[in-house]
Motif scaffolding. Sequence first.
Motif, PDB file in Angstrom:
ATOM      1  N   ALA A 158       0.838  -1.195   0.112  1.00 10.30           N
ATOM      2  CA  ALA A 158      -0.042   0.039  -0.061  1.00 10.30           C
ATOM      3  C   ALA A 158       0.786   1.304  -0.103  1.00 10.30           C
ATOM      4  O   ALA A 158       0.563   2.164  -0.618  1.00 10.30           O
ATOM      5  N   ASN A 159       1.943   0.967   0.606  1.00  8.92           N
ATOM      6  CA  ASN A 159       2.931   2.254   0.777  1.00  8.92           C
ATOM      7  C   ASN A 159       3.928   2.335  -0.419  1.00  8.92           C
ATOM      8  O   ASN A 159       4.542   3.518  -0.329  1.00  8.92           O
ATOM      9  N   ALA A 160       3.986   1.422  -1.253  1.00  9.79           N
ATOM     10  CA  ALA A 160       4.959   1.302  -2.178  1.00  9.79           C
ATOM     11  C   ALA A 160       4.835   2.618  -3.143  1.00  9.79           C
ATOM     12  O   ALA A 160       5.709   3.080  -3.899  1.00  9.79           O
ATOM     13  N   ASP A 164      10.117   4.345  -5.329  1.00  6.54           N
ATOM     14  CA  ASP A 164      10.523   3.892  -6.607  1.00  6.54           C
ATOM     15  C   ASP A 164      10.211   2.495  -7.009  1.00  6.54           C
ATOM     16  O   ASP A 164       9.485   2.101  -7.971  1.00  6.54           O
ATOM     17  N   SER A 165      10.075   1.734  -6.011  1.00  4.14           N
ATOM     18  CA  SER A 165       9.786   0.328  -6.125  1.00  4.14           C
ATOM     19  C   SER A 165       9.610  -0.307  -4.775  1.00  4.14           C
ATOM     20  O   SER A 165       9.939   0.502  -3.628  1.00  4.14           O
ATOM     21  N   PRO A 170      10.625   0.396   3.484  1.00  2.00           N
ATOM     22  CA  PRO A 170      11.242   0.056   4.650  1.00  2.00           C
ATOM     23  C   PRO A 170      10.500  -1.389   5.033  1.00  2.00           C
ATOM     24  O   PRO A 170       9.225  -1.264   4.896  1.00  2.00           O
ATOM     25  N   LYS A 171      11.348  -2.205   5.954  1.00  2.00           N
ATOM     26  CA  LYS A 171      10.657  -3.398   6.342  1.00  2.00           C
ATOM     27  C   LYS A 171      10.066  -3.154   7.813  1.00  2.00           C
ATOM     28  O   LYS A 171       9.404  -4.157   8.274  1.00  2.00           O
ATOM     29  N   GLU A 172      10.581  -2.287   8.554  1.00  2.00           N
ATOM     30  CA  GLU A 172      10.190  -2.045  10.049  1.00  2.00           C
ATOM     31  C   GLU A 172       9.920  -0.539  10.028  1.00  2.00           C
ATOM     32  O   GLU A 172      10.339   0.353   9.411  1.00  2.00           O
ATOM     33  N   ALA A 173       9.306  -0.398  11.412  1.00  2.00           N
ATOM     34  CA  ALA A 173       8.931   0.999  11.667  1.00  2.00           C
ATOM     35  C   ALA A 173       8.964   1.123  13.287  1.00  2.00           C
ATOM     36  O   ALA A 173       9.003   0.154  13.967  1.00  2.00           O
TER      37      ALA A 173
END
Length: 233
Positions: A158-160, A164-165, A170-173
């Motif tokens: 959803a945030n992609a 650019d891709s 990021p994988k974490e937050a």
Amino acid sequence: MVVKLEVINELDSLYNRAVELITEQLNNGANTFGLATGGTMLPLYEKIRQSDLDFSNCISVNLDEYVGIAQSHPESYRSFMNTQLFDAKPFKQSYLPNGEANNVQEEAQNYENLLKSLTLDFQLLGIGENGHIGFNEPGTAFTSETHVVKLTESTRKANARFFDSIDEVPKEAITMGIASILRAKCIVLIAVGEKKRAALEALVYGEVTEDIPVTCLQQHPNVIVLTDLDLSK
Ligand code: GLP
């Protein structure tokens, strides 16, 4: 059911209502605002930038921040907030978690300590398609405080659109927890567009369940939901 639902079909009016709610808060002496990012907030921040609202005596604390991208990255939430709000409407102090900290677990704990030292008069929320709030993904305990999360593939997809891709998302937050959010005195959630319908229905009609984080709001005494979705359809 204590969630107050306001259905406003016309988006300009919906965002005017959000500005009105924030103005009321300021007029009533609120000075600590929990803020949110995401596309949903762009028209709101634009209206605030154009308003004469003054936050120079207020504190802001944001819900969350990505881990693994620099704060200077254009898609960091720090950059988003600077560009969309703070550069035009500075607060006395604006806090976001530091996703660049060497020890992100410790940073999460420090952020929670900061939150506990404040009283959030107001918390602004968006909603993820899977019902997440902040970055509290399905399954997060309602007792959770600020923590480091692994983002689900659904959220990364959803945030992609902002990157650019998908590989760059990021994988974490670091996110405020559900318990941290529920401590706010007043919560305003904005849900706009068909993609949010299932999550919104769960909030309004569903059972309270940790599988759909937003349903925690049913347990809060002062929640206003602004939406353009007519749930009877
Ligand atoms: C991100 C943020 C949430 C936000 C959600 C929805 O995951 N962490 O705070 O509510 O996106 O974003 P959008 O408004 O772009 O749909």
